[in-house]
Design a protein around this motif. Sequence first.
Motif, PDB file in Angstrom:
ATOM      1  N   ASP A 106      16.608   2.325 -40.697  1.00 35.75           N
ATOM      2  CA  ASP A 106      16.490   1.907 -39.313  1.00 35.75           C
ATOM      3  C   ASP A 106      17.388   2.788 -38.458  1.00 35.75           C
ATOM      4  O   ASP A 106      17.386   2.720 -37.268  1.00 35.75           O
ATOM      5  CB  ASP A 106      16.892   0.440 -39.146  1.00 35.75           C
ATOM      6  N   THR A 270      29.181  -0.776 -33.133  1.00 36.33           N
ATOM      7  CA  THR A 270      29.400   0.155 -32.020  1.00 36.33           C
ATOM      8  C   THR A 270      29.194   1.614 -32.433  1.00 36.33           C
ATOM      9  O   THR A 270      29.445   2.521 -31.657  1.00 36.33           O
ATOM     10  CB  THR A 270      30.813  -0.031 -31.426  1.00 36.33           C
ATOM     11  N   THR A 273      29.724   3.720 -38.381  1.00 40.87           N
ATOM     12  CA  THR A 273      29.019   4.224 -39.566  1.00 40.87           C
ATOM     13  C   THR A 273      27.976   5.266 -39.169  1.00 40.87           C
ATOM     14  O   THR A 273      27.801   6.272 -39.849  1.00 40.87           O
ATOM     15  CB  THR A 273      28.335   3.048 -40.304  1.00 40.87           C
ATOM     16  N   SER A 274      27.314   5.013 -38.041  1.00 42.78           N
ATOM     17  CA  SER A 274      26.291   5.970 -37.585  1.00 42.78           C
ATOM     18  C   SER A 274      26.922   7.332 -37.323  1.00 42.78           C
ATOM     19  O   SER A 274      26.335   8.369 -37.630  1.00 42.78           O
ATOM     20  CB  SER A 274      25.635   5.479 -36.292  1.00 42.78           C
ATOM     21  N   GLU A 318      34.620   1.989 -45.880  1.00 42.31           N
ATOM     22  CA  GLU A 318      34.048   1.095 -44.866  1.00 42.31           C
ATOM     23  C   GLU A 318      34.896  -0.157 -44.675  1.00 42.31           C
ATOM     24  O   GLU A 318      35.348  -0.761 -45.652  1.00 42.31           O
ATOM     25  CB  GLU A 318      32.652   0.670 -45.308  1.00 42.31           C
ATOM     26  N   PRO A 450      26.203  -1.487 -28.730  1.00 39.16           N
ATOM     27  CA  PRO A 450      24.969  -0.695 -28.841  1.00 39.16           C
ATOM     28  C   PRO A 450      24.002  -1.318 -29.840  1.00 39.16           C
ATOM     29  O   PRO A 450      22.788  -1.287 -29.636  1.00 39.16           O
ATOM     30  CB  PRO A 450      25.465   0.666 -29.337  1.00 39.16           C
TER      31      PRO A 450
HETATM   32  N1  LIG Z   1      27.329   4.274 -30.371  1.00 40.62           N
HETATM   33  C1  LIG Z   1      26.094   4.139 -30.859  1.00 40.62           C
HETATM   34  N2  LIG Z   1      25.167   5.084 -30.624  1.00 40.62           N
HETATM   35  C2  LIG Z   1      23.937   4.956 -31.129  1.00 40.62           C
HETATM   36  N3  LIG Z   1      23.519   3.933 -31.899  1.00 40.62           N
HETATM   37  C3  LIG Z   1      24.401   2.971 -32.171  1.00 40.62           C
HETATM   38  C4  LIG Z   1      25.724   3.027 -31.666  1.00 40.62           C
HETATM   39  N4  LIG Z   1      26.367   1.921 -32.071  1.00 40.62           N
HETATM   40  C5  LIG Z   1      25.518   1.216 -32.806  1.00 40.62           C
HETATM   41  N5  LIG Z   1      24.339   1.836 -32.891  1.00 40.62           N
HETATM   42  C6  LIG Z   1      23.181   1.341 -33.621  1.00 40.62           C
HETATM   43  O1  LIG Z   1      23.509   0.037 -34.103  1.00 40.62           O
HETATM   44  C7  LIG Z   1      23.314  -0.099 -35.507  1.00 40.62           C
HETATM   45  C8  LIG Z   1      24.628  -0.435 -36.202  1.00 40.62           C
HETATM   46  O2  LIG Z   1      25.539   0.642 -36.012  1.00 40.62           O
HETATM   47  P1  LIG Z   1      26.709   1.008 -37.025  1.00 40.62           P
HETATM   48  O3  LIG Z   1      26.423   0.467 -38.382  1.00 40.62           O
HETATM   49  O4  LIG Z   1      26.968   2.458 -36.917  1.00 40.62           O
HETATM   50  O5  LIG Z   1      27.901   0.187 -36.405  1.00 40.62           O
HETATM   51  P2  LIG Z   1      29.381   0.009 -36.963  1.00 40.62           P
HETATM   52  O6  LIG Z   1      30.289   0.205 -35.823  1.00 40.62           O
HETATM   53  O7  LIG Z   1      29.599   0.887 -38.145  1.00 40.62           O
HETATM   54  O8  LIG Z   1      29.364  -1.503 -37.410  1.00 40.62           O
HETATM   55  P3  LIG Z   1      30.331  -2.239 -38.474  1.00 40.62           P
HETATM   56  O9  LIG Z   1      31.714  -2.191 -37.925  1.00 40.62           O
HETATM   57  O10 LIG Z   1      29.780  -3.616 -38.538  1.00 40.62           O
HETATM   58  O11 LIG Z   1      30.183  -1.485 -39.762  1.00 40.62           O
HETATM   59  C9  LIG Z   1      22.706   1.204 -35.968  1.00 40.62           C
HETATM   60  O12 LIG Z   1      21.334   1.000 -36.151  1.00 40.62           O
HETATM   61  C10 LIG Z   1      22.936   2.193 -34.858  1.00 40.62           C
HETATM   62  O13 LIG Z   1      21.822   3.026 -34.679  1.00 40.62           O
END
Ligand SMILES: Nc1ncnc2c1ncn2[C@@H]1O[C@H](COP(=O)(O)OP(=O)(O)OP(=O)(O)O)[C@@H](O)[C@H]1O
Length: 518
Positions: A106, A270, A273-274, A318, A450
């Motif tokens: 996704d 936010t 991970t992306s 993570e 996001p």
């Molecule tokens: N800054 C961003 N830019 C683009 N897409 C985002 C962004 N933040 C979140 N997303 C989208 O939201 C979803 C979750 O993002 P992600 O897993 O990177 O968040 P995270 O900050 O690592 O979360 P967690 O802290 O729970 O691990 C992904 O599908 C991603 O595409």
Amino acid sequence: MIPGFLAMRVVAMRYFKHDITPWVIKALFAGGIYTMGKHLWQTMGPFAEKHLLTSVSVTNLDPLYDHVSKWVSTNVGTKSTKHFSARTYNGRGENSRNGEEDVDSDESENITTPEKTTRSQVHFLPVKGGRQYFWHRGCLFRFKNEVTGMSAQSAHLNEETLTVSCFGRNPEHLRLFLDECVQFSGPDTSKTTRIHFLQKTPRTFNGEMSWCKTIVRPARSLATVDLNEKAKESVVAEIADYLSDRSPPYYAQRGIPHRRGYLLYGPPGTGKTSFANALAANFKLDMYVIQILGTMMDDETLMSAFEQLPKRCIVLLEDIDSAGIQREDMKDNKTTKRKNTFLTLSGVLNAIDGASSPEGRLLIMTSNTPESLDAALIRPGRIDRQVYFGHVDRKVASSIFIRMFAKSAEDLHRAQDGPLILIDNDGENVKLRQAARLFAESIPEDEITPAELQNFLLQHKNMTDAVANVGAWALAICEAKKAGANIVEDPLDAAPAKRNRHAVDDDEADSDSDSLFP
Ligand SMILES: Nc1ncnc2c1ncn2[C@@H]1O[C@H](COP(=O)(O)OP(=O)(O)OP(=O)(O)O)[C@@H](O)[C@H]1O
């Protein structure tokens, strides 16, 4: 004399009136010739192979392995062998290999292309150790498939080698064949990122973990991750410098271990991970993900996971805070059994930068509550830079909207590492830009993540519908967050009484959207 021959001869004479002696002599002669030929082949074989064949070998650590095996399984297939090993490929030209899976993500770029298909196909190859002969462009080829050792990347993965040989001394035939395999394989597999996970090793019974699970994901572009542009650019520039050839001697001359670490912190969803995924894709590095939470990880396992890492890669630790490695547990170096982890501070620090931890890798830790982390864990040298990921502002909301609704990749121009910029090819894109502005204006700044916004847009794939309903939805999300509720009902799904609460916003949104989309 053959034992029992006389008795058999008598029986044949009595019942069939036939003397079997000439037949037995012929059979003995044929057997003799076969044994002699076999012996000759065994002694002369290596010599003949060396002088009559031209060969090339490819291990499963190289992407060419997949191209060649895919070509052979499709074009030679079942013609000349009866024992096979089977493997799956999906329609995007990616493949599954030893412990390796393909997944649909996704998190792939939101612009989809029609040729992307998720259907898996099963292909046959000769069993390991088997051989297959086939003709290609007038030349006889031999294909050999063998297990040649343990993978250097993971002590528990087999290294397999394909050897393709062609009769003759001209290597040009092989080169043409390999070119055709690459062409045949379709989309460039360099457009994928390999992500490795720790898993209990299937061949041991003591629960030992190693990097034996790998998934392949579509490479995520940095441009699809919204982050403060200056921060993004400077992180990318620093990493490019760190990975450059001049970096190891620079560190060595100054007696500094060649390691670099980043802490990506901010609320869940936010983009931490992306961003790590996008960095791996941008620098064509494999990513090694360590999820401490729920894996019963102990110091020894973590140390061994770090020791098994290849020289150049991204290690993603993570949610380091949620794993229970927190200041109070670490201060007195106690083993913590909270949240199923058995890690100590010294264990984690040793794994990260102990003498046996490899140099050259890039460490990325993600955290939702960095203030709870021990200072030792994130001191410079271990973590060289901290990057904040926050809630969406108007600019980010508009950028996410445009990414989700742009009709084609061509509509979006990608600056090197910057945001995606919408090109005004026709009137449609002017409308899209206006809709994005209206959409962004309906969202309160710094309240929504996001991920939440992306999820909303996935449920409202009609642009008019998304613009019309985002205001009410955002309000509901903010109210739920204030009340500390985890479940947020979509106002559109709610009972009419509840929907009326947001009637004003709905009406406003409707009137906006009406003006845009007559
Ligand atoms: N800054 C961003 N830019 C683009 N897409 C985002 C962004 N933040 C979140 N997303 C989208 O939201 C979803 C979750 O993002 P992600 O897993 O990177 O968040 P995270 O900050 O690592 O979360 P967690 O802290 O729970 O691990 C992904 O599908 C991603 O595409």
